[in-house]
Design a protein around this motif. Sequence first.
Motif, short mmCIF file in Angstrom:
data_model
loop_
_atom_site.label_atom_id
_atom_site.label_comp_id
_atom_site.label_asym_id
_atom_site.label_seq_id
_atom_site.Cartn_x
_atom_site.Cartn_y
_atom_site.Cartn_z
N CYS A 188 3.24 -0.41 0.60
CA CYS A 188 3.79 -0.24 1.95
C CYS A 188 5.30 -0.41 1.94
O CYS A 188 5.98 0.04 2.85
CB CYS A 188 3.14 -1.22 2.91
N CYS B 256 5.63 -4.82 -1.89
CA CYS B 256 4.16 -4.81 -1.78
C CYS B 256 3.50 -5.09 -3.14
O CYS B 256 3.87 -4.49 -4.15
CB CYS B 256 3.72 -3.44 -1.26
N PRO B 257 2.52 -5.98 -3.17
CA PRO B 257 1.81 -6.28 -4.43
C PRO B 257 1.10 -5.07 -5.02
O PRO B 257 0.74 -5.09 -6.21
CB PRO B 257 0.78 -7.35 -4.04
N CYS C 258 -2.24 -7.12 -0.03
CA CYS C 258 -0.93 -7.27 0.60
C CYS C 258 -1.13 -7.87 1.98
O CYS C 258 -2.14 -7.64 2.64
CB CYS C 258 -0.24 -5.92 0.72
N SER D 201 0.70 -7.29 4.63
CA SER D 201 1.03 -6.40 5.75
C SER D 201 -0.24 -5.83 6.35
O SER D 201 -1.12 -5.35 5.65
CB SER D 201 1.93 -5.27 5.27
N HIS E 142 -2.21 -2.21 5.80
CA HIS E 142 -3.27 -1.86 4.85
C HIS E 142 -4.68 -2.07 5.39
O HIS E 142 -5.64 -1.78 4.70
CB HIS E 142 -3.14 -2.71 3.58
ZN LIG Z 1 1.83 -3.81 1.31
#
Ligand SMILES: [Zn+2]
Length: 364
Positions: free
Chosen positions: A213, A217-218, A239, A241, A244
């Motif tokens: 994202c 972001c992982p 993540c 955020s 997702h």
């Molecule tokens: Zn993310």
Amino acid sequence: MFITLTLPGYGRIRPGTGVPVDPERYDYRRAAMDALHFSKLLDRWFQNLRRCAGFKVQYFGAIEAQRRLAPHFHVATRGAIPRQVIKAVTKATYVSIWWPSLDRPKYVQDTPAWDGMDYVDPQTGIPLQTWDDALTELDKNADAKPAHVVRFGSQTDAKGLIAGVPETDRAVRYLTKYLTKALAETFATDGRVELAYDMHIDRLYAEVRFLPCSPDCPNWLRIGIQPRTVGPGMEPGWCRSKAHSREHLGLGGRRVLVSRGWSGKTLAGHRADRSEVVRQALTSAGIEVAAVDRMAAQVVDEDGNARFEWAAVIPGAGTKAAMLVATILERRRWRAQYELAKAMANAHDPPVDKQFGSLQRAGR
Ligand SMILES: [Zn+2]
């Protein structure tokens, strides 16, 4: 004016259902990337529109999901702009995402491990490419292409709005109903089981969950690149955020976009309005507002002096643990004083001096 902007098609949709005719050939990946970057496209569109219109267009708009799950945008703008200008701006607006390529995920089964400094290959222990190195490589490559380009679809709709006309009321309703509605409700199936539609949501979610994202972001680990900022505990697919999630499907940020000059109000003004609304609700419910204000800076004591004295917390004056312990002790002291005060109110005999002494010392 009332303008609607949509994203392009990703495959044919069965009319009235929102479900692709051929899910295998539907471009879920592109749909997911477009949703994740939709707000950037809108920002760019407003920039371009203002340049072409020649004045600082004021707007109020809301992002919502179409039945096919692609976000689209309804916006009211102040001032008339020729339709050809709107069409041309929409057609010409795009955003290139200059990120490393997302085409070949490297770690689909295994997950890179954290060694205290870097994320490393779980087999070889070799650190993954860092974000900075990946961008440098991208800069050096003369043939590099953006990881993604977002554009609008061809279905732009623009019409004039005149106050007091039913059509205008309808447009305003469009814009405001999403203020209180979660995105997922837009495509909720009202509890009915619609297997094909559910699977359509799942397929898009499968993409949205694992695509990055942002540079932090992982999900970059899945592609084999360390995110811009790394630390322990990062795992692809997890993540933080909300973009997702299955409820948001790529739209993690703002749902309502308002230009600064739209209402002529400052942010502080809006906040004051909001707190007034809350105050009125509490008052009408019979809840004492004074109790709500008890921590406010302007609260005064019976003698008219300020109830609170504000002081800066000095960093380094103690560890976090010490500060927490002090707070807990203070709270326990208050509790004890309160219990004592209650006991005093009920007791026939005055409390013993020792207790009273501690109340005096601890009190302020
Ligand atoms: Zn993310």
